[in-house]
Motif scaffolding. Sequence first.
Motif, PDB file in Angstrom:
ATOM      1  N   THR A 165       0.866  -1.180   0.000  1.00 49.03           N
ATOM      2  CA  THR A 165       0.000   0.000   0.000  1.00 49.03           C
ATOM      3  C   THR A 165       0.900   1.226   0.000  1.00 49.03           C
ATOM      4  O   THR A 165       1.807   1.350   0.822  1.00 49.03           O
ATOM      5  CB  THR A 165      -0.929   0.015   1.232  1.00 49.03           C
ATOM      6  OG1 THR A 165      -0.140  -0.003   2.413  1.00 49.03           O
ATOM      7  CG2 THR A 165      -1.859  -1.170   1.222  1.00 49.03           C
TER       8      THR A 165
ATOM      9  N   LEU B 124       1.394   5.589  -1.573  1.00 51.20           N
ATOM     10  CA  LEU B 124       0.727   6.805  -2.024  1.00 51.20           C
ATOM     11  C   LEU B 124       1.024   7.118  -3.482  1.00 51.20           C
ATOM     12  O   LEU B 124       0.203   7.698  -4.182  1.00 51.20           O
ATOM     13  CB  LEU B 124       1.158   7.988  -1.152  1.00 51.20           C
ATOM     14  CG  LEU B 124       0.924   7.802   0.361  1.00 51.20           C
ATOM     15  CD1 LEU B 124       1.462   8.999   1.126  1.00 51.20           C
ATOM     16  CD2 LEU B 124      -0.550   7.605   0.650  1.00 51.20           C
TER      17      LEU B 124
ATOM     18  N   ASN C 153       2.184  -2.887   4.582  1.00 51.56           N
ATOM     19  CA  ASN C 153       2.090  -1.452   4.872  1.00 51.56           C
ATOM     20  C   ASN C 153       3.461  -0.890   5.234  1.00 51.56           C
ATOM     21  O   ASN C 153       4.293  -1.588   5.824  1.00 51.56           O
ATOM     22  CB  ASN C 153       1.148  -1.209   6.058  1.00 51.56           C
ATOM     23  CG  ASN C 153      -0.295  -1.102   5.614  1.00 51.56           C
ATOM     24  OD1 ASN C 153      -0.831  -2.043   5.046  1.00 51.56           O
ATOM     25  ND2 ASN C 153      -0.910   0.028   5.852  1.00 51.56           N
ATOM     26  N   GLY C 154       3.659   0.389   4.937  1.00 54.14           N
ATOM     27  CA  GLY C 154       4.930   1.041   5.246  1.00 54.14           C
ATOM     28  C   GLY C 154       4.922   1.721   6.602  1.00 54.14           C
ATOM     29  O   GLY C 154       3.938   1.635   7.344  1.00 54.14           O
ATOM     30  N   THR C 155       6.016   2.382   6.914  1.00 54.88           N
ATOM     31  CA  THR C 155       6.136   3.035   8.220  1.00 54.88           C
ATOM     32  C   THR C 155       5.295   4.308   8.265  1.00 54.88           C
ATOM     33  O   THR C 155       4.950   4.889   7.226  1.00 54.88           O
ATOM     34  CB  THR C 155       7.583   3.472   8.517  1.00 54.88           C
ATOM     35  OG1 THR C 155       7.923   4.505   7.602  1.00 54.88           O
ATOM     36  CG2 THR C 155       8.566   2.341   8.374  1.00 54.88           C
ATOM     37  N   GLU C 156       5.049   4.775   9.474  1.00 56.05           N
ATOM     38  CA  GLU C 156       4.288   6.015   9.660  1.00 56.05           C
ATOM     39  C   GLU C 156       5.026   7.203   9.044  1.00 56.05           C
ATOM     40  O   GLU C 156       4.399   8.090   8.467  1.00 56.05           O
ATOM     41  CB  GLU C 156       4.062   6.314  11.150  1.00 56.05           C
ATOM     42  CG  GLU C 156       3.110   5.359  11.854  1.00 56.05           C
ATOM     43  CD  GLU C 156       3.816   4.222  12.558  1.00 56.05           C
ATOM     44  OE1 GLU C 156       4.996   3.952  12.210  1.00 56.05           O
ATOM     45  OE2 GLU C 156       3.227   3.586  13.444  1.00 56.05           O
ATOM     46  N   GLN C 157       6.346   7.215   9.152  1.00 54.38           N
ATOM     47  CA  GLN C 157       7.091   8.403   8.717  1.00 54.38           C
ATOM     48  C   GLN C 157       7.308   8.434   7.211  1.00 54.38           C
ATOM     49  O   GLN C 157       6.935   9.393   6.545  1.00 54.38           O
ATOM     50  CB  GLN C 157       8.476   8.460   9.400  1.00 54.38           C
ATOM     51  CG  GLN C 157       8.442   8.649  10.894  1.00 54.38           C
ATOM     52  CD  GLN C 157       8.163   7.344  11.647  1.00 54.38           C
ATOM     53  OE1 GLN C 157       8.231   6.257  11.081  1.00 54.38           O
ATOM     54  NE2 GLN C 157       7.834   7.462  12.928  1.00 54.38           N
TER      55      GLN C 157
ATOM     56  N   GLY D 275       6.737   5.745   4.829  1.00 57.68           N
ATOM     57  CA  GLY D 275       6.006   4.828   3.957  1.00 57.68           C
ATOM     58  C   GLY D 275       6.803   3.583   3.603  1.00 57.68           C
ATOM     59  O   GLY D 275       7.820   3.268   4.238  1.00 57.68           O
TER      60      GLY D 275
ATOM     61  N   LEU E 284      -5.298   4.073  -1.534  1.00 56.36           N
ATOM     62  CA  LEU E 284      -6.658   4.420  -1.132  1.00 56.36           C
ATOM     63  C   LEU E 284      -6.835   5.880  -1.537  1.00 56.36           C
ATOM     64  O   LEU E 284      -6.136   6.753  -0.996  1.00 56.36           O
ATOM     65  CB  LEU E 284      -6.828   4.239   0.380  1.00 56.36           C
ATOM     66  CG  LEU E 284      -6.527   2.812   0.878  1.00 56.36           C
ATOM     67  CD1 LEU E 284      -6.318   2.800   2.385  1.00 56.36           C
ATOM     68  CD2 LEU E 284      -7.650   1.882   0.506  1.00 56.36           C
TER      69      LEU E 284
ATOM     70  N   MET F 103      -7.632   9.692  -1.945  1.00 56.72           N
ATOM     71  CA  MET F 103      -7.900  10.722  -0.925  1.00 56.72           C
ATOM     72  C   MET F 103      -8.208  12.040  -1.624  1.00 56.72           C
ATOM     73  O   MET F 103      -7.747  12.284  -2.747  1.00 56.72           O
ATOM     74  CB  MET F 103      -6.666  10.908  -0.028  1.00 56.72           C
ATOM     75  CG  MET F 103      -6.272   9.667   0.750  1.00 56.72           C
ATOM     76  SD  MET F 103      -4.800   9.955   1.748  1.00 56.72           S
ATOM     77  CE  MET F 103      -3.568  10.242   0.513  1.00 56.72           C
TER      78      MET F 103
ATOM     79  N   GLU G 281      -2.486  14.479   3.071  1.00 53.77           N
ATOM     80  CA  GLU G 281      -1.147  13.901   2.898  1.00 53.77           C
ATOM     81  C   GLU G 281      -1.201  12.384   2.834  1.00 53.77           C
ATOM     82  O   GLU G 281      -0.652  11.744   1.941  1.00 53.77           O
ATOM     83  CB  GLU G 281      -0.240  14.371   4.048  1.00 53.77           C
ATOM     84  CG  GLU G 281       1.257  14.162   3.812  1.00 53.77           C
ATOM     85  CD  GLU G 281       1.808  12.870   4.390  1.00 53.77           C
ATOM     86  OE1 GLU G 281       2.859  12.425   3.902  1.00 53.77           O
ATOM     87  OE2 GLU G 281       1.189  12.291   5.294  1.00 53.77           O
TER      88      GLU G 281
ATOM     89  N   LEU H  96      -3.310   8.634   4.963  1.00 58.02           N
ATOM     90  CA  LEU H  96      -4.168   8.113   6.031  1.00 58.02           C
ATOM     91  C   LEU H  96      -3.288   7.616   7.173  1.00 58.02           C
ATOM     92  O   LEU H  96      -2.117   7.286   6.974  1.00 58.02           O
ATOM     93  CB  LEU H  96      -5.009   6.946   5.505  1.00 58.02           C
ATOM     94  CG  LEU H  96      -6.003   7.285   4.398  1.00 58.02           C
ATOM     95  CD1 LEU H  96      -6.603   6.007   3.821  1.00 58.02           C
ATOM     96  CD2 LEU H  96      -7.109   8.182   4.954  1.00 58.02           C
TER      97      LEU H  96
HETATM   98  C1  LIG Z   1       1.132   7.522   7.444  1.00 57.95           C
HETATM   99  S1  LIG Z   1       1.390   6.581   6.043  1.00 57.95           S
HETATM  100  C2  LIG Z   1       2.993   7.066   5.536  1.00 57.95           C
HETATM  101  C3  LIG Z   1       3.028   8.372   4.878  1.00 57.95           C
HETATM  102  C4  LIG Z   1       4.362   8.646   4.299  1.00 57.95           C
HETATM  103  N1  LIG Z   1       4.626  10.048   4.366  1.00 57.95           N
HETATM  104  C5  LIG Z   1       4.470   8.172   2.853  1.00 57.95           C
HETATM  105  O1  LIG Z   1       4.968   8.917   2.039  1.00 57.95           O
HETATM  106  O2  LIG Z   1       4.105   7.049   2.533  1.00 57.95           O
HETATM  107  C6  LIG Z   1       1.728   4.980   6.656  1.00 57.95           C
HETATM  108  C7  LIG Z   1       1.349   3.852   5.742  1.00 57.95           C
HETATM  109  O3  LIG Z   1      -0.072   3.763   5.639  1.00 57.95           O
HETATM  110  C8  LIG Z   1      -0.422   3.342   4.343  1.00 57.95           C
HETATM  111  N2  LIG Z   1      -1.227   4.403   3.729  1.00 57.95           N
HETATM  112  C9  LIG Z   1      -1.584   5.573   4.280  1.00 57.95           C
HETATM  113  N3  LIG Z   1      -2.361   6.265   3.455  1.00 57.95           N
HETATM  114  C10 LIG Z   1      -2.505   5.511   2.351  1.00 57.95           C
HETATM  115  C11 LIG Z   1      -3.222   5.673   1.128  1.00 57.95           C
HETATM  116  N4  LIG Z   1      -3.969   6.751   0.885  1.00 57.95           N
HETATM  117  N5  LIG Z   1      -3.152   4.696   0.209  1.00 57.95           N
HETATM  118  C12 LIG Z   1      -2.429   3.584   0.440  1.00 57.95           C
HETATM  119  N6  LIG Z   1      -1.734   3.379   1.566  1.00 57.95           N
HETATM  120  C13 LIG Z   1      -1.780   4.328   2.524  1.00 57.95           C
HETATM  121  C14 LIG Z   1       0.848   3.051   3.607  1.00 57.95           C
HETATM  122  O4  LIG Z   1       1.201   1.718   3.788  1.00 57.95           O
HETATM  123  C15 LIG Z   1       1.830   3.941   4.337  1.00 57.95           C
HETATM  124  O5  LIG Z   1       3.147   3.456   4.200  1.00 57.95           O
END
Ligand SMILES: C[S@@+](CC[C@H](N)C(=O)[O-])C[C@H]1O[C@@H](n2cnc3c(N)ncnc32)[C@H](O)[C@@H]1O
Length: 271
Positions: free
Chosen positions: A203, A205, A224-228, A230, A245, A247, A252, A254
Amino acid sequence: MTEFRSNNSGPRVREIASVTNPLVKEIRALHMRKARAETGLFLAEGARTIAQALDYGFAPEMLAYRSDPAVAALCARAAAGGAQLLEVSDAVLEKISQRDNAQSAIGVFRQRLHRLADLDPNSAPLWLALEGVRDPGNLGTCIRTADATGAGGVILIGSTCDPFGIETVRATMGSIFAVPIYTAEPDEALAFVRGWSGVSVGTALQGAIDYREAVYAPPTLIVNGTEQSGLSDAMRDACGKLVKLPMRDGVESLNLSVAAGVMLYAVRERL
Ligand SMILES: C[S@@+](CC[C@H](N)C(=O)[O-])C[C@H]1O[C@@H](n2cnc3c(N)ncnc32)[C@H](O)[C@@H]1O
């Protein structure tokens, strides 16, 4: 002061009234990651959570509780599973839980972690992997949602927060006992994802298709990636497909556990 109480009809119970008792200090130390790593133990609170643990075959090593008829049956089950019973004062319970208004029972449990080598992808239709998750609330919520959607397990990749930290355990609402937790070093996880026998979905962005347009088949592994930052570049390459997903413009990203939750439900519906 510590006293022992026993009679012919019940288990041996240790009574602890003083917050300075050395055992209280030892149990309380399990709030620290270092002590959990050294002992292999962790804390879980609440009669309901402890009953769930017993249902899943996790008997506590120790059970500290406030004298109350409501926990008598739980104490009997825990003692039958080998737990040392500690009947403690409210002050001791609060000290152990590090909370005012502590729950009526706190269990000390042995941690269980699994290796990827022991994971059979075909034993469940759905799996969740998390790269470098840092926030205990996010991790606990992911484990809880993985449980709700019938996922086979949660794979923790690289350096992460502790799945057995008290905040994570609280956020799982008992699912820490239901969902197998696997750990993997980054290189091991990359090889594992590349060799995944079903569908592996990262997942992300950027460079990703709408999650509703992707085709899923069991077993599907959601990564899924990290909070910071991805998903790492190496993991993006390792995944069979990348989905996003959608947006509204200007948002920025989810929250990690929200994204994981939407994906777990979306994939489960499509399998
Ligand atoms: C807070 S987000 C990371 C944001 C980070 N700045 C980035 O550039 O990916 C944490 C994780 O949630 C998932 N995630 C958050 N929003 C998403 C979205 N709109 N579509 C797909 N995955 C999402 C992804 O796995 C992402 O690595």
